[in-house]
Design a protein around this motif. Structure first.
Motif, PDB file in Angstrom:
ATOM      1  N   LEU A 250       0.788  12.746   1.463  1.00 40.49           N
ATOM      2  CA  LEU A 250       1.101  11.389   1.911  1.00 40.49           C
ATOM      3  C   LEU A 250       2.608  11.159   1.952  1.00 40.49           C
ATOM      4  O   LEU A 250       3.140  10.577   2.908  1.00 40.49           O
ATOM      5  N   LEU A 251       3.295  11.603   0.919  1.00 43.70           N
ATOM      6  CA  LEU A 251       4.744  11.449   0.871  1.00 43.70           C
ATOM      7  C   LEU A 251       5.423  12.252   1.977  1.00 43.70           C
ATOM      8  O   LEU A 251       6.386  11.790   2.602  1.00 43.70           O
ATOM      9  N   TYR A 252       4.890  13.446   2.229  1.00 41.26           N
ATOM     10  CA  TYR A 252       5.439  14.293   3.289  1.00 41.26           C
ATOM     11  C   TYR A 252       5.263  13.640   4.661  1.00 41.26           C
ATOM     12  O   TYR A 252       6.190  13.586   5.468  1.00 41.26           O
ATOM     13  N   LEU A 253       4.047  13.120   4.917  1.00 45.93           N
ATOM     14  CA  LEU A 253       3.770  12.463   6.190  1.00 45.93           C
ATOM     15  C   LEU A 253       4.628  11.212   6.364  1.00 45.93           C
ATOM     16  O   LEU A 253       5.069  10.887   7.468  1.00 45.93           O
ATOM     17  N   SER A 254       4.858  10.498   5.246  1.00 39.64           N
ATOM     18  CA  SER A 254       5.682   9.296   5.297  1.00 39.64           C
ATOM     19  C   SER A 254       7.116   9.644   5.686  1.00 39.64           C
ATOM     20  O   SER A 254       7.731   8.976   6.527  1.00 39.64           O
ATOM     21  N   LYS A 255       7.668  10.708   5.083  1.00 43.28           N
ATOM     22  CA  LYS A 255       9.032  11.143   5.413  1.00 43.28           C
ATOM     23  C   LYS A 255       9.116  11.621   6.858  1.00 43.28           C
ATOM     24  O   LYS A 255      10.092  11.351   7.572  1.00 43.28           O
ATOM     25  N   LYS A 256       8.063  12.311   7.299  1.00 44.17           N
ATOM     26  CA  LYS A 256       8.035  12.835   8.660  1.00 44.17           C
ATOM     27  C   LYS A 256       8.015  11.693   9.674  1.00 44.17           C
ATOM     28  O   LYS A 256       8.699  11.736  10.707  1.00 44.17           O
ATOM     29  N   ALA A 257       7.237  10.660   9.351  1.00 42.91           N
ATOM     30  CA  ALA A 257       7.152   9.499  10.237  1.00 42.91           C
ATOM     31  C   ALA A 257       8.501   8.779  10.326  1.00 42.91           C
ATOM     32  O   ALA A 257       8.924   8.338  11.403  1.00 42.91           O
ATOM     33  N   LYS A 258       9.191   8.655   9.194  1.00 38.06           N
ATOM     34  CA  LYS A 258      10.500   7.997   9.172  1.00 38.06           C
ATOM     35  C   LYS A 258      11.517   8.774  10.012  1.00 38.06           C
ATOM     36  O   LYS A 258      12.348   8.193  10.719  1.00 38.06           O
TER      37      LYS A 258
ATOM     38  N   THR B 256       0.801  -1.220   0.000  1.00 40.02           N
ATOM     39  CA  THR B 256       0.000   0.000   0.000  1.00 40.02           C
ATOM     40  C   THR B 256       0.836   1.274   0.000  1.00 40.02           C
ATOM     41  O   THR B 256       0.293   2.355   0.073  1.00 40.02           O
ATOM     42  N   THR B 257       2.154   1.151  -0.066  1.00 38.23           N
ATOM     43  CA  THR B 257       2.972   2.362  -0.091  1.00 38.23           C
ATOM     44  C   THR B 257       2.841   3.052  -1.439  1.00 38.23           C
ATOM     45  O   THR B 257       2.708   2.393  -2.470  1.00 38.23           O
TER      46      THR B 257
END
Length: 510
Positions: free
Chosen positions: A490-498, A71-72
């Motif tokens: 979504l990409l921003y939130l993914s980077k922030k989570a990492k 789902t990524t």
């Protein structure tokens, strides 16, 4: 003025939407390219020039899709990128929608190509609908194509007046259901009504079970397809993805809504026919000849919507019946309308509309047919035109509902009217929808036709279908722009989570 999208991108978007709607079919049907091409020949989704290209895009998208998809965003983007010829905006939009699709279904094996089976079912449903109720004989004419503009330029002209693209704003006309309405004219001096809506505010405003923006999309989709002398015409949609405001350029109806104070005032300025009405009660009622004229226009427009467009209006009332300077009545406002798929009625269950004009069956909590509901609302409107008041006058919601369900309105002989008007009113306000007048009966009614002296001659335009896909693509440029924003977020939130995870790991080591 263009839409901001190529035909290829728009048609790719439509193909994906159709695939998404039907991809959860339980039956798996293997794609046969020659048969698929024959089926595609019967549709109008794509032009002849690009037909083979879009067909290949769709088939390749499905064939190259793995059975299990992460789902990524990056994995989904990789799947879509295997389809040749799909433009970047479409890929981004597809990426966002496939993410949602994967998360909701969790069973990608059900997404086998089922276009052939779907088209077979739709074809059989259409033929079945035609057998059950033959279509009326239609006089085919060219419908007016609505212009889709994605560029907005606002300025103040040399005269100090607001300018919206080629339109000069003259005055405010009032407040509509979705925003302000202004009178404007173009460089040729032609006059229009421009409905202005704030897209962000509409999404936050809840109406019934949908937000106001969804209802506006429905109205635009319907108005893009319809063209009749007794339905208000939409000319242009100005939808700049960079702006919050949306502009609908529509036909200007100079006398306003029927029975309004402004209507009677303008009618009196241009004609002496209402001199008999007391100025203190200027908005009381119409003469018999006026009633017959305006109601004939209304019935012709309603007949067109029901029989040629498969649309139930759901909010017939004087405020939505507008009159132009040529004294022609037209139906407006399709925000809560119901679309009858394949001509099938009888699946409505909600109480959408204005309560004073709702039919008794709407309050019973069961599915009901839509056409009789519009007929009832038309009967309530005619009653107002004749008597100058509502047949069920209570101002309290529960009491009004009880009156509609149980009481019979009074039918005194109206002054200056032929007694046959009472038969028409009683037929349209029949509480049993099965016994209520049908539109074919109304068209032949003695009072309405003046006993055959003024027969209704309706001008049908080519039969059109308004589908859920039309609603989804009513504001295509905006949808894709929003999809791009969602992907970026979504990409921003993914980077922030990492980064957070990495930071926690460093803190643990310390």
């Amino acid at each position: 003025m263009g839409s901001g999208l190529s035909n290829n991108q728009v048609n790719n978007f439509r193909m994906l939407s159709l695939f998404q709607e039907k991809s959860l079919e339980n039956d798996k049907v293997k794609a046969d390219q020659s048969e698929f091409n024959n089926r595609l020949e019967d549709t109008t989704m794509v032009s002849q020039k690009n037909k083979l290209k879009f067909q290949t895009n769709l088939i390749e998208m499905i064939r190259n899709k793995p059975k299990k998809v992460n789902t990524t965003p990056m994995r989904v983007s990789g799947v879509i990128s295997k389809s040749p010829g799909i433009k970047k905006p479409f890929i981004e939009y597809a990426q966002t929608n496939l993410i949602h699709f994967v998360r909701s279904s969790q069973k990608m094996e059900k997404a086998e190509l089922s276009m052939e089976k779907y088209l077979n079912i739709k074809e059989s449903q259409m033929l079945s609908s035609q057998r059950l109720k033959p279509r009326k004989s239609l006089a085919v004419q060219n419908t007016l194509e609505v212009v889709q503009t994605s560029r907005l330029e606002k300025s103040i002209n040399v005269e100090g007046m607001a300018q919206i693209n080629q339109y000069t704003v003259i005055e405010n006309l009032g407040q509509g259901a979705f925003g302000k309405v202004k009178k404007a004219q173009n460089f040729k001096g032609e006059q229009f009504a421009i409905k202005i809506a704030n897209k962000k505010k509409l999404k936050k405003k809840l109406l019934s079970k949908s937000n106001a923006y969804t209802m506006l999309e429905r109205e635009i989709a319907i108005m893009k397809k319809i063209s009749h002398t007794n339905v208000v015409q939409l000319y242009e949609v100005i939808d700049d993805p960079k702006q919050d405001k949306l502009y609908l350029v529509m036909e200007f109806m100079g006398k306003g809504s029927i029975l309004s104070k402004g209507f009677f005032k303008k009618n009196k300025q241009t004609s002496n026919i209402l001199d008999e009405i007391d100025d203190k009660n200027i908005n009381s009622r119409l003469t018999e000849e006026q009633c017959r004229h305006y109601f004939s226009d209304f019935i012709k427009g309603l007949d067109y919507l029901h029989e040629c467009v498969n649309v139930i209006h759901r909010d017939i009332k004087p405020e939505n019946l507008l009159v132009n300077i040529q004294d022609q009545l037209k139906i407006a406002d399709f925000g809560v309308s119901h679309i009858m798929e394949d001509g099938q009625d009888g699946r409505i269950s909600n109480q959408t509309g204005t309560q004073a004009y709702l039919a008794p069956e709407v309050f019973k909590g069961q599915n009901f047919d839509g056409k009789p509901v519009d007929i009832w609302a038309g009967g309530v409107t005619l009653y107002q035109m004749v008597y100058g008041k509502l047949p069920f006058p209570s101002q309290k919601s529960m009491e009004l509902r009880q009156q509609i369900l149980e009481d019979s309105p009074p039918y005194p002989q109206p002054t200056g009217f032929h007694p046959s008007i009472l038969k028409l009113l009683q037929g349209m306000l029949e509480k049993n929808p099965e016994k209520r007048y049908k539109i074919d009966q109304i068209i032949l009614d003695d009072w309405l036709t003046d006993f055959g002296k003024q027969p209704l001659q309706n001008e049908y335009i080519q039969y059109v279908d308004v589908t859920e896909m039309d609603i989804k693509s009513a504001l295509t440029s905006l949808n894709i722009q929003m999809a791009l924003k969602i992907v970026v977020k979504l990409l921003y939130l993914s980077k922030k989570a990492k980064k957070k995870i990495a930071l926690k790991k460093q803190q643990k080591k310390i």
